[in-house]
Design an enzyme around this catalytic site. Structure first.
Site, PDB file in Angstrom:
ATOM      1  N   GLU A 110       0.855  -1.189   0.000  1.00  0.00           N
ATOM      2  CA  GLU A 110       0.000   0.000   0.000  1.00  0.00           C
ATOM      3  C   GLU A 110       0.893   1.242   0.000  1.00  0.00           C
ATOM      4  OE1 GLU A 110      -2.364   2.760  -0.377  1.00  0.00           O
ATOM      5  OE2 GLU A 110      -3.335   0.783  -0.316  1.00  0.00           O
ATOM      6  N   GLY A 141      -7.308   1.068   3.371  1.00  0.00           N
ATOM      7  CA  GLY A 141      -8.769   1.160   3.308  1.00  0.00           C
ATOM      8  C   GLY A 141      -9.302   1.674   1.989  1.00  0.00           C
ATOM      9  N   GLY A 142      -8.439   2.278   1.184  1.00  0.00           N
ATOM     10  CA  GLY A 142      -8.862   2.717  -0.134  1.00  0.00           C
ATOM     11  C   GLY A 142      -9.778   3.924  -0.135  1.00  0.00           C
ATOM     12  N   THR A 143     -10.421   4.146  -1.281  1.00  0.00           N
ATOM     13  CA  THR A 143     -11.259   5.324  -1.479  1.00  0.00           C
ATOM     14  C   THR A 143     -12.397   5.390  -0.483  1.00  0.00           C
ATOM     15  OG1 THR A 143     -10.743   5.401  -3.843  1.00  0.00           O
ATOM     16  CG2 THR A 143     -12.745   6.521  -3.135  1.00  0.00           C
ATOM     17  N   CYS A 144     -13.109   4.292  -0.290  1.00  0.00           N
ATOM     18  CA  CYS A 144     -14.298   4.302   0.571  1.00  0.00           C
ATOM     19  C   CYS A 144     -13.979   4.817   1.966  1.00  0.00           C
ATOM     20  CB  CYS A 144     -14.899   2.895   0.651  1.00  0.00           C
ATOM     21  SG  CYS A 144     -16.297   2.779   1.790  1.00  0.00           S
ATOM     22  N   HIS A 193     -45.717  -3.281   8.686  1.00  0.00           N
ATOM     23  CA  HIS A 193     -46.298  -1.936   8.684  1.00  0.00           C
ATOM     24  C   HIS A 193     -45.920  -1.247   9.991  1.00  0.00           C
ATOM     25  CE1 HIS A 193     -49.253   1.291   8.173  1.00  0.00           C
ATOM     26  NE2 HIS A 193     -49.542   1.102   9.456  1.00  0.00           N
TER      27      HIS A 193
END
Length: 459
Positions: A34, A39-42, A441
């Site tokens: 890395e 964790g990347g973009t998110c 409901h």
């Protein structure tokens, strides 16, 4: 220094870490590389920080409406942007640190921080280290696209990454790009108190959606005071004493909009241009996306591409599903395919848009006989009770096979409610099965059987 591994994972986004865990559980020695943030973009610049900001903006919006609910709050509602940003930063930081800690604690995984570049089909260099493996998995994600529009290099502009660093509310935010990322930031900053203008080159917002969806979204934004300028055929930028002058040249309205800040939200591009893919012989398309087959293999045996960089999906959930497909095929003897994936996603304005399968426009292009049903949220009890009645629910089905082809739910809880339809489509059952379900409901989901019962042939 050279090291041999059973597998190398390049990128610690949504797919990479989980795959590393599965590979080591299968007895493999794995290196995961890395170069920036785990964790990347998110985790860092996408879902987590932006949806945290959306939540803060919703709280401000609801506070301003408090009198409608019989709740007294002193006006005006104040925005502490430093605290808003700090909250988003905390959410991202906790998630990022959690991913890194988990990876470093996995037996059999070597975590390497640095920039990976291919030196051959099975060889990757990271700084002074040379890594070799018969299996390499690319999970490098993407970044904001900055097109070469006139004057863009002469002004300061924001992207979806840099806008997260703002600690003050812009006086006037001009959002260039009327699609998913741009619209979320537009509504968010309007609710924080900024004047906001959205500039879109196409004739309507989110052009991939049906026209009724686009128009309803435009109405939602306009009702909150967001100026929307579509058919902006001559977008350009010039420095201005008050910020940035954005040339619009629309068919109506002023030809120039002056903003204190400009956000460029005009698409994404893959992080593939500096990986040395050519040295490995990995093919990319004209936009830089790595070409993959239905099982996410590249043209080079032993190299796979997952997530945003392969152009087969642009979401966290599709990236994670890429991992699932690769792991199932490689480790479980399955035959999972990307083409089996049903498209589903959401637009996180308020109310959100939940989408699955084909749009009505796309369904018509199949040439099949179609059924369609549409119900306004004003006729959904749960929406009325919450005082959030904007939007509608729409379902499209095949008249002969009775398969659900797609749906759009633009309204309160639309991003959650859409899963009732998504699950049935994944199960491969016909709409009468869902029509005779007995939902709880009061919920938004309880109206799905009613909508299905109103399916009628398209005129």
């Amino acid at each position: 220094m050279s090291s041999d591994y059973d597998a190398i994972v390049i990128g610690a986004g949504q797919a990479g870490p989980s795959l590393a865990g599965r590979l080591t559980a299968a007895g493999m020695k794995v290196a995961i590389v890395e170069r920036h943030l785990f964790g990347g973009t998110c985790v860092n610049t996408g879902c987590m920080p932006t949806k945290t900001l959306v939540a803060s903006a919703y709280a401000a919006h609801l506070a301003r409406r408090s009198a409608e609910y019989g709740v007294a709050i002193e006006a005006p509602v104040g925005i502490d942007m430093k605290r808003v940003r700090a909250r988003a930063d905390t959410v991202s930081t906790n998630a990022r640190e959690g991913v890194e800690k988990w990876l470093r604690g996995i037996d059999g995984v070597t975590v390497i921080q640095g920039h990976a570049r291919f030196e051959g089909p099975g060889v990757v260099r990271v700084g002074e280290s040379v890594l070799k493996a018969p299996r390499i998995f690319i999970n490098v994600g993407g970044r904001a696209n900055v097109p070469d529009m006139p004057g863009v290099g002469t002004v300061d502009y924001l992207t979806n990454t840099s806008i997260l660093k703002l600690q003050t509310v812009p006086r006037h935010l001009v959002v260039v790009g009327g699609s998913y990322i741009g619209l979320e930031f537009a509504q968010m900053y309007r609710r924080f108190g900024a004047e906001v203008t959205v500039v879109e080159m196409a004739p309507r917002l989110i052009a991939r959606e049906d026209e009724d969806v686009s128009e309803a979204v435009r109405d939602i934004l306009s009702d909150e005071g967001i100026a929307v300028r579509t058919s902006a055929t001559c977008i350009g930028f010039k420095p201005h004493a008050d910020g940035v002058a954005v040339n619009v040249d629309c068919t109506s309205g002023e030809p120039v909009v002056v903003g204190s800040h400009v956000l460029l939200a005009v698409g994404r591009r893959p992080n593939t241009d500096d990986l040395g893919l050519d040295k490995a012989g990995v093919a990319v398309d004209s936009r830089g996306y790595i070409e993959v087959d239905d099982g996410l293999s590249t043209n080079v045996p032993g190299i796979w591409a997952m997530g945003d960089c392969n152009g087969r999906g642009a979401f966290t959930h599709t990236a994670y599903n890429d991992y699932e497909i690769v792991a199932a095929n490689l480790l479980d003897g399955d035959d999972r395919r990307v083409s089996d994936r049903i498209s589903a996603y959401a637009l996180y304005i308020d109310p959100p848009l939940g989408r699955v399968g084909l749009s009505e426009t796309e369904a018509k292009q199949t040439g099949h006989k179609l059924l369609v049903s549409k119900r306004p949220m004003t006729r959904v009890g749960r929406a009325v009770e919450k005082g959030e009645t904007k939007g509608f629910m729409k379902v499209i089905a095949d008249a002969e096979t009775k398969e659900i082809l797609g749906a759009a739910i633009l309204g309160v809880s639309g991003d959650e409610t859409i899963h009732g339809i998504l699950d049935m489509m994944n199960a491969g059952v016909t709409y009468p099965v869902l029509q005779w379900a007995v939902p709880i409901h009061p919920t938004v989901s309880e109206l799905i059987p009613t909508v299905l019962g109103d399916l009628k042939p398209i005129a």
